[in-house]
Design an enzyme around this catalytic site. Structure first.
Site, PDB file in Angstrom:
ATOM      1  N   ASP A   1     -75.851  83.813  -4.860  1.00  0.00           N
ATOM      2  CA  ASP A   1     -76.247  82.693  -4.001  1.00  0.00           C
ATOM      3  C   ASP A   1     -77.730  82.811  -3.664  1.00  0.00           C
ATOM      4  OD1 ASP A   1     -75.977  80.467  -2.224  1.00  0.00           O
ATOM      5  OD2 ASP A   1     -75.924  81.883  -0.553  1.00  0.00           O
TER       6      ASP A   1
ATOM      7  N   ASP B   1     -82.165  94.219  -4.383  1.00  0.00           N
ATOM      8  CA  ASP B   1     -83.483  94.096  -3.734  1.00  0.00           C
ATOM      9  C   ASP B   1     -84.595  94.133  -4.789  1.00  0.00           C
ATOM     10  OD1 ASP B   1     -82.752  96.750  -4.218  1.00  0.00           O
ATOM     11  OD2 ASP B   1     -83.704  97.549  -2.410  1.00  0.00           O
TER      12      ASP B   1
HETATM   13  C1  IPM Z   1     -74.431  77.147  -3.060  1.00  0.00           C
HETATM   14  C2  IPM Z   1     -74.377  76.859  -1.585  1.00  0.00           C
HETATM   15  C3  IPM Z   1     -72.973  77.175  -1.061  1.00  0.00           C
HETATM   16  C4  IPM Z   1     -72.733  78.640  -1.300  1.00  0.00           C
HETATM   17  C5  IPM Z   1     -72.738  76.800   0.419  1.00  0.00           C
HETATM   18  C6  IPM Z   1     -73.040  75.351   0.687  1.00  0.00           C
HETATM   19  C7  IPM Z   1     -71.337  77.131   0.850  1.00  0.00           C
HETATM   20  O1  IPM Z   1     -75.366  77.563  -0.925  1.00  0.00           O
HETATM   21  O2  IPM Z   1     -73.646  76.535  -3.823  1.00  0.00           O
HETATM   22  O3  IPM Z   1     -75.264  77.958  -3.462  1.00  0.00           O
HETATM   23  O4  IPM Z   1     -73.118  79.487  -0.480  1.00  0.00           O
HETATM   24  O5  IPM Z   1     -72.126  78.964  -2.323  1.00  0.00           O
HETATM   25 MG    MG Z   2     -76.712  78.608  -2.199  1.00  0.00          MG
END
Ligand code: IPM
Ligand code: MG
Length: 357
Positions: free
Chosen positions: A247, A223
């Site tokens: 992500d 965070d």
């Molecule tokens: C990324 C994308 C993917 C992930 C999705 C499309 C599954 O958001 O490559 O960041 O979550 O890894």
């Molecule tokens: Mg992503």
């Protein structure tokens, strides 16, 4: 030795951005002696359409037999109602897992020409150069058990956040090695104040760090890291984090650079075989209109040259061509500002090819 490249355009804007990156590869082959052979395969919704599977067996075999993979993007609203295992995203997650591509490098680099395109003040982002190392084949994305079931008369959804020591160790090594080649500062991001999984992550990163006394290791809760990324992003050199935190943080980091359409990525296995893809998605809303920004995909080609083919000279050629095109004022709509020259997706690809010489 001919480098075998699997080209997987995928869905949405995938085919159009990959087409421009392929133009760049073909130009390097024709004019700069790059010895490559390209073979196309279907993945994501495109895989489901041709073979009823977001990762058709043929595509997986092609990817396994190749030295590197160039991927566009997967996903689209027409696939959202399919059974979960048939959805495009599953194809992407499966290919990452099948090829053991655990080390995901997501650089966030601000081109000086785009300082105005960032949502942050130019002085906060000027000179920004961060490398996010995201673990890509573990964590809550893959942990078992997972599912939706009925408990005490109501449905519950559940996933498992899980990391083994060896998974943390190998990605930590990747991150420390990269830090050694940069400013030698590594920040490990987790949520160890709440999660046992993060507690283990942190312990193992500290252990691995003993082999890298020159690297200054710090730790940050996710965070706080999200806040620091938008408050003072230049404090970071290399960030290492798990799959889900990476992500989220990499999307946030991308906007510091002006547009998510600018950010490439590399996903590497133990031997630096890699899959290269822009970090943005398939953007179905603008697909087929030739307005997408192909630079993230073109810069993914540069990463492929650098990390899998060890061809720094060719990688630099591509990087320089992109810088030149931006300096010349070429802009797709996502990075457009007053006074620049608006170009289409294919126009941008052509400009980069021309700048390669
Ligand atoms: C990324 C994308 C993917 C992930 C999705 C499309 C599954 O958001 O490559 O960041 O979550 O890894
Ligand atoms: Mg992503």
């Amino acid at each position: 030795m001919t480098h075998k490249i699997a080209v997987l355009p995928g869905d949405g804007i995938g085919p159009e951005i990959v087409r421009e990156a392929v133009k760049v590869l073909e130009a390097l082959k024709a004019n700069h002696g790059l010895d490559i052979a390209l073979t196309e395969g279907a993945i994501g919704g495109a895989g489901y359409d041709v073979a009823g599977d977001p990762l058709p067996a043929e595509t997986l075999a092609l990817a396994k037999a190749s030295d590197a993979i160039l991927l566009g993007a997967v996903g689209g609203p027409q696939y959202d109602t399919l059974d979960r295992p048939l959805r495009p995203e599953r194809g992407l997650l499966r290919i990452r897992k099948e090829l053991n591509l655990f080390g995901n490098l997501r650089p966030a680099l601000l081109y000086p020409e785009l300082a105005d395109a960032s949502s942050l003040k130019p002085e906060v982002v000027a000179g920004l150069d961060i490398m996010i190392v995201r673990e890509l084949t573990g964590d809550i994305y893959f942990g078992e058990p997972r599912g939706i079931e009925v408990r005490s008369g109501e449905r519950v959804g559940f996933n498992t956040m899980l990391y083994s020591e060896s998974e943390v160790r190998r990605v930590a090594h990747v991150a420390f090695d990269i830090a050694m080649k940069r400013d030698k500062r590594l920040c490990s991001v987790e949520k160890a104040n709440v999660l046992e999984c993060s507690e283990l992550w942190k312990e193992v990163v500290i252990e691995v760090g003993k082999a890298y006394p020159e690297v200054e290791l710090s730790h940050m809760y996710v965070d706080n890291a999200a806040m620091q990324l938008v408050r003072a992003p230049k404090q970071f050199d290399v960030i290492v984090t798990g799959n889900i935190f990476g992500d989220i943080l990499s999307d946030a980091a991308s906007m510091l650079t002006g547009s998510i359409g600018m950010l490439p990525s590399a996903s590497l296995d133990q031997n630096n075989k890699g899959m290269y893809e822009p970090i943005h998605g398939s953007a179905p809303d603008i697909a087929g209109r030739d307005i997408a920004n192909p630079l993230a995909t073109i810069l993914s080609v540069s990463m492929m040259l650098r990390y899998t083919f060890n061809n720094e000279a060719a990688a630099q050629l591509v990087d320089d061509a992109v810088s030149k095109v931006l300096a010349d004022g070429c802009r797709t709509v996502d990075i457009y500002s007053e006074g620049a020259t608006k170009v289409s997706c294919s126009g941008m690809g052509d400009a980069v090819v021309a700048a390669l010489g």
